[in-house]
Motif scaffolding. Structure first.
Motif: not given
Lengths: 180, 441, 94
Positions: A124-128, A144-154, A161-165
């Motif tokens: 879970x990563x947060x940013x502006x 806005x305040x952004x929350x990303x959920x990042x996943x390591x894939x091949x 997830x990308x949520x922008x408030x």
């Protein structure tokens, strides 16, 4: 947004890595930031397919009005699953998405990047984000305040997830037809 | 003709020249003086949709609403009555309520602490000896109330004029469409519980009103989404469609799509939702209304009606139009929810969220057209907007209403006809298209 | 206004929650101690607490609407002109 991620955004202590993440190399703040910058650049440049390719299959692209509301029973600005993200991109590709004809000229800054913790396979990563959008009608500033959920894939890092408030999410908003 | 009105208030004679049977003048969308006259003669006179009773379900609930630029607080008193108050302290004019909604039987102004009941009465002011004690407070006023409040099927309307036609007279045939909408609930009630997205456009409010039942635009403005989603909505608004545009009188109009939905003959086909996805809802509808009537309700579908001047019901979504300036309008949009239909309601929310609002795959394109149109009409020539589409092929239906084909501008012409009766209430000559107005009675 | 404060902060209680609106923020706690139960009501926007016993609460339930309206008058207790009027204005007859 899961409860855990919500707590994170609200400032409660981040959860530590779960038991099922033993084999996953943690995503550090630099790696996360590089991903966020790339995503921002692709969105600014209307590199639609490359942007879409950043998503996992279980994607959630969410711009709430009220961040505490249940998006299944309450209105949102954007609440896209993977299928609807694809529809959104296809619509932009038609060249007849009038609200993006011509495409908005965009320049966004991503900052205040923090890794808040791990949820299952996701980090879970947060940013502006601050975005300047120029159209014929005028220039508009979005933030806005952004929350990303990042996943390591091949195939490298992906976002599930990308949520922008937006700071003005529950106020009257002009059309927001670019990829925020 | 001379059409420049400058900054002076438009005269009724001037307005009559600007609204003609087959065209309207561009200044109607751009002149601040006309906008000011519209506020006075339309928005602060006629019945305006304000909110829905389901937004304040319990006594002491309140929610902030608007009538054009006017700030309104809609409240529920302890006896269940609904009140519309102006959000302005009787003391120094401060906004009394700041929260979008809340639960409080009384409101205390943050400036000097004057306290009002949720029906508008002044309950007291701090340090009241300055007013001669409690007795002196009787000389002071409370919160202003909207003089007339009317409720139909839970839809709350307000009129800032103390006198005028009743709400029933105002709604006319539109009332039956709200009945039709409510019947889609197994409990016969609409609920607006999903909250509102507020979508602002830099355009005149009448651009929106005209567009809501304009069946000519979907094939163009929305072709991008129709083409990739496989939606058949576009076909409803074609020359082959059996749908009609109907002028209902009172400035109200509808795209009556029911003939097409009946041709389709599939329950919930109008919503694009197969029965299998909402089995509980379909079963309950058949249980409550009986299979035959239940299926008929579910086949005929929801109305697509513009109730002048600001309530637009578009099948599954509801818009409330709020003018703020001659070139600035906010649409407050929510997914319609049907009481007793949780499975259907969840689908309606997600469907609606995809379509409407600032990022909506339909409405962002409508908004683009409103704003382009506004910039366009600010150009000097040609001065007029054309309204004649279908003028020569209008007919009168069995109920006496004027109808056109799915793509005709019948709805706009009737809106403008009613507009004139409000803006110039005592015309020297009879208003044009008096048959449209006559149909209301 | 008479407010009871800090007389027995240690009384154990069940925090029932905060009742808040844009006009007031009040914490309500059900306290079980001494020789019975009481409700602790705390104005979180000011340093003020009121304890209510069962009979007082019951009386509130039976108080007529007029009495409640009167209670909301800011001049009744909290914001009175000291020495510039009657000490206590009488409540209107029920």
């Amino acid at each position: 947004m899961t409860v855990a991620a919500q707590q994170i955004v609200d400032g409660t202590p981040a959860p530590t890595a779960g038991n099922d993440t033993g084999t996953v190399t943690p995503i550090g703040v630099d790696e996360a930031a590089q991903f966020l910058y790339r995503e921002a650049r692709l969105a600014d440049a209307h590199e639609l397919d490359a942007w879409e390719a950043l998503w996992t299959d279980d994607a959630l692209y969410y711009v709430p009005i009220d961040d505490t509301a249940d998006p299944m029973t309450s209105m949102s600005i954007i609440f896209d699953n993977r299928g609807r993200i694809a529809t959104r991109i296809k619509q932009l590709h038609t060249g007849r998405r009038h609200a993006q004809r011509p495409p908005s000229r965009l320049c966004r800054t991503v900052g205040n990047v923090e890794v808040l913790g791990v949820e299952g396979t996701d980090t879970v990563v947060t940013s502006v984000v601050q975005i300047v959008e120029s159209r014929e009608r005028g220039t508009r500033f979005w933030a806005g305040r952004v929350t990303h959920k990042l996943r390591r894939t091949d195939d490298g890092l992906r976002m599930s997830t990308k949520k922008v408030v937006l700071v003005d999410s529950d106020r009257p908003l002009l059309s927001l037809s670019f990829l925020v | 003709m001379t059409t420049t009105l400058g900054s002076s208030r438009p005269t009724p004679e001037g307005l009559r020249g600007l609204v003609q049977p087959d065209r309207v003048h561009g200044s109607l969308y751009t002149d601040p003086a006309i906008f000011a006259a519209e506020l006075e003669r339309i928005w602060y006179s006629t019945w305006v949709y304000v909110g829905h009773v389901s937004e304040i379900p319990r006594p002491k609930d309140y929610v902030r609403k608007t009538i054009g630029p006017q700030q309104i607080v809609m409240t529920r008193d302890t006896d269940g009555g609904v009140h519309l108050l102006q959000n302005r302290c009787a003391h120094r004019g401060n906004l009394v309520c700041e929260a979008d909604r809340g639960h409080s039987g009384s409101f205390r102004c943050p400036y000097h602490g004057w306290t009002f009941s949720n029906t508008g009465d002044l309950l007291g002011a701090p340090f009241n000896q300055g007013y001669g004690g409690r007795e002196g407070l009787k000389e002071l006023g409370g919160l202003a109330t909207v003089p007339r409040v009317g409720i139909y099927r839970g839809f709350v309307f307000g009129s800032l004029a103390a006198e005028g036609p009743t709400l029933e007279e105002h709604l006319g045939a539109a009332a039956e469409r709200l009945d039709r909408l409510a019947r889609l609930s197994p409990e016969g009630e609409v609920e607006l519980t999903a909250g509102f997205v507020q979508h602002e456009v830099e355009a005149n409010w009448k651009m929106l009103v005209e567009n809501e039942t304009d069946g000519y635009h979907p094939q163009f403005v929305h072709s991008s989404i129709f083409s990739i989603s496989g939606s058949s909505i576009g076909d409803l608004y074609s020359d082959k469609s059996t749908a009609v545009t109907r002028a209902l009188g009172g400035g109200h109009s509808e795209n009556d799509l029911a003939p097409e939905f009946r041709r389709l003959g599939v329950p919930m086909g109008w919503a694009g939702t197969p029965e299998s996805k909402i089995p509980d809802y379909v079963a309950q509808m058949r249980d409550v209304y009986g299979t035959e009537t239940g299926d008929e309700i579910m086949i005929n579908g929801s109305p697509h009606i513009m109730i002048f001047p600001n309530l637009f019901v578009a099948e599954i979504q509801l818009f409330s139009i709020q003018p703020l300036a001659v070139n600035r309008t906010v649409q407050h949009v929510t997914a319609i929810q049907f009481k007793g239909a949780p499975d259907l309601n969840r689908r309606l929310v997600t469907q609606c969220v995809g379509s409407v609002g600032p990022a909506g795959m339909l409405l962002a394109d409508d908004a683009e057209m409103y704003e382009r149109n506004q910039r366009g009409v600010e150009q000097l020539r040609p001065e007029w907007l054309d309204l004649r589409r279908g003028l020569g092929r209008e007919t009168t239906d069995d109920d006496g209403y004027t109808i056109g084909t799915a793509t005709d501008e019948t709805s706009m012409r009737s809106m403008w006809s009613h507009y004139l009766t409000l803006m110039d209430p005592q015309p020297a000559t009879a208003p044009q298209e008096s048959t449209v107005e006559g149909a209301q009675a | 206004m008479t407010v009871a404060k800090g007389d027995d902060e240690a009384t154990p209680g069940i925090e029932l929650g905060v009742v808040a609106s844009e006009f007031a923020t009040v914490k309500v706690t059900l306290e079980q101690g001494g020789s019975g139960a009481r409700l602790r009501v705390e104005d979180l926007r000011a340093d003020a607490v009121r304890y209510l016993d069962a009979l007082e609460l019951e009386s509130l339930v039976w108080a007529p609407e007029d009495w409640w309206r009167r209670l909301l008058d800011p001049s009744l207790h909290r914001w009175r002109d000291a020495g510039r009027g009657p000490e206590i204005e009488s409540l209107p007859p029920g």
